[in-house]
Design an enzyme around this catalytic site. Structure first.
Site, mmCIF file in Angstrom:
data_model
loop_
_atom_site.group_PDB
_atom_site.id
_atom_site.type_symbol
_atom_site.label_atom_id
_atom_site.label_comp_id
_atom_site.label_asym_id
_atom_site.label_seq_id
_atom_site.Cartn_x
_atom_site.Cartn_y
_atom_site.Cartn_z
ATOM 1 N N LYS A 134 -34.037 -22.330 47.261
ATOM 2 C CA LYS A 134 -33.230 -22.490 45.868
ATOM 3 C C LYS A 134 -33.942 -23.598 45.077
ATOM 4 O O LYS A 134 -34.781 -24.209 45.580
ATOM 5 C CB LYS A 134 -31.735 -23.020 46.270
ATOM 6 C CG LYS A 134 -31.563 -24.286 46.871
ATOM 7 C CD LYS A 134 -30.375 -24.612 47.082
ATOM 8 C CE LYS A 134 -30.064 -25.802 47.567
ATOM 9 N NZ LYS A 134 -30.395 -27.119 46.584
ATOM 10 N N ASP A 161 -30.679 -28.609 52.645
ATOM 11 C CA ASP A 161 -32.185 -28.969 52.271
ATOM 12 C C ASP A 161 -32.737 -30.201 53.188
ATOM 13 O O ASP A 161 -33.183 -31.289 52.940
ATOM 14 C CB ASP A 161 -32.014 -29.720 50.914
ATOM 15 C CG ASP A 161 -31.488 -28.635 49.792
ATOM 16 O OD1 ASP A 161 -31.246 -27.629 50.341
ATOM 17 O OD2 ASP A 161 -31.272 -29.105 48.665
ATOM 18 N N CYS A 192 -27.510 -32.741 45.503
ATOM 19 C CA CYS A 192 -27.105 -31.522 46.182
ATOM 20 C C CYS A 192 -25.721 -31.344 46.896
ATOM 21 O O CYS A 192 -25.087 -30.405 46.750
ATOM 22 C CB CYS A 192 -28.280 -30.710 46.990
ATOM 23 S SG CYS A 192 -29.869 -30.623 46.254
#
Length: 289
Positions: A173, A112, A206
Site C-alpha cells: 500500500k 507495516d 498508520c
C-alpha cells in the site's frame, strides 16, 4: 458507525465546500475538501463532537435531500461537491458486546512491520516478538490475518521474524490506513466479523488512521499496546490516548489471547498458555502507554 456512502461528483473542482454538521440538538458549520467522502465526514464529526459521541453506539450518517425535504441515509458513493447538510444519528440499539472477543467474529490486522523501520522504531525488536506471538495465536485459533506493507519497494517486506503463513491477505500500500478496497473485500468474505485486533507501526500514523476508519465502519477495534510503536514515544503516547477517548480499546497481547480462549477448558488453552510463557519480552514499552 455505519452508513452508506448521489454518484461520483460531476467535474473536477477543488478547494473547500461548506457543510453543516448536525448532531443531537447541535448544528455546527464547517467545511471539507471538494470530493470528500464518507470517511472524511466521519472524521469531521469526530473532531466537532468527539466529546459528546458515545462510541458504544452505532450511528448512521444522513444527508438532507431538498427533493424530499427531509434527511435520507447517505447515498452510496456520495462525494461532497456542493454545500450540504449532514447529520449523525445514533441507532437505538447499544452495542452490548463492547470489549468481548471471540475467534469466530475477530480478525487480526498486522500493519507495516517492515525491515526498513527496524533502526527507527522504538522497541522494534519487542513488537516483532509480540507480533509473532499474536500471529501464532491466530493460527492456533483459526483467526484470519490481514497484513499490509507500506511502499515495500522502498521500505522492504515484512521482517523475516514475522511468519505470515496462512495470512488471508498480504497487501502492498501507499495509503497510510490499511482500509483499502482489497481489505474491505476480504472483510466482506468473513462472516460475522465484529472486532479487529490491530498492531504494528507507526502508532500515530498508520495504526491511528486504520483504527479511525474501522470504527467509522462500525467495527470494534482493539489496539495491542505491546505490539505497536513509533519513532517517538510522545507521538505514540498521544495517539493511544486519543484513540482510547474515541472508544477504541487499548490492551495487551496476553489479554487478547486469553480473552479469545476465555476458558481453561478451551481445547487450545494449553498451547496459548505455552505461547505466552515462551515469548513474553521484558521491556519498558508498556510503561510508556
Amino acid at each position: 458507525m455505519a452508513a452508506a456512502e448521489p454518484g461520483a461528483a460531476p467535474g473536477g473542482g477543488s478547494g473547500s465546500v461548506p457543510v453543516l454538521f448536525c448532531f443531537s440538538v447541535f448544528a455546527r458549520p464547517s467545511s471539507v475538501p471538494h470530493g470528500a467522502g464518507y470517511e472524511l465526514l466521519i472524521q469531521k464529526f469526530l473532531s466537532l463532537y468527539g466529546d459528546q459521541i458515545d462510541m458504544h453506539r452505532k450511528f448512521v450518517v444522513q444527508l438532507f435531500a431538498e427533493e424530499w425535504s427531509q434527511y435520507i441515509d447517505l447515498p452510496k458513493g456520495f462525494l461532497v461537491n456542493e454545500r450540504c447538510k449532514v447529520r449523525l444519528v445514533p441507532l437505538q440499539i447499544q452495542i452490548t458486546t463492547l470489549g468481548n472477543l471471540t475467534p469466530s467474529s475477530t480478525v487480526f490486522f498486522c500493519c507495516d512491520m517492515q525491515e526498513r523501520f527496524r533502526p527507527a522504531i522504538k522497541y522494534f525488536g519487542d513488537i516483532i516478538s509480540v507480533g509473532q506471538r499474536l500471529l501464532q495465536g491466530a493460527r492456533l485459533l483459526g483467526i484470519p490475518v490481514i497484513v499490509t506493507e507500506q511502499y515495500p519497494k522502498g521500505l522492504g517486506s515484512t521482517v523475516q521474524e514475522i511468519d505470515l503463513t496462512g495470512a488471508k491477505l498480504v497487501l502492498p500500500k501507499t495509503k497510510f490506513s490499511m482500509v483499502l478496497p482489497e481489505v474491505e473485500a476480504a472483510l466482506a468474505e468473513i462472516p460475522g466479523v465484529r472486532s479487529v485486533v490491530l498492531f504494528g507501526v507507526e502508532t500515530h500514523v498508520c495504526i491511528q488512521q486504520t483504527a479511525l476508519e474501522l470504527i467509522g465502519r462500525g467495527l470494534e477495534v482493539h489496539i495491542v499496546a505491546d505490539a505497536t510503536s513509533s519513532r517517538s514515544m510522545m507521538d505514540r503516547m498521544f495517539a493511544l490516548e486519543r484513540l482510547a477517548r474515541t472508544g477504541i480499546i487499548v490492551t495487551t497481547s496476553e489479554a487478547i489471547l486469553l480473552q479469545l480462549v476465555a476458558d481453561k477448558e478451551h481445547p487450545k488453552f494449553k498451547e496459548i498458555q505455552n505461547l505466552i510463557k515462551a515469548s513474553a519480552p521484558e521491556s519498558g514499552l508498556l510503561s510508556k502507554v
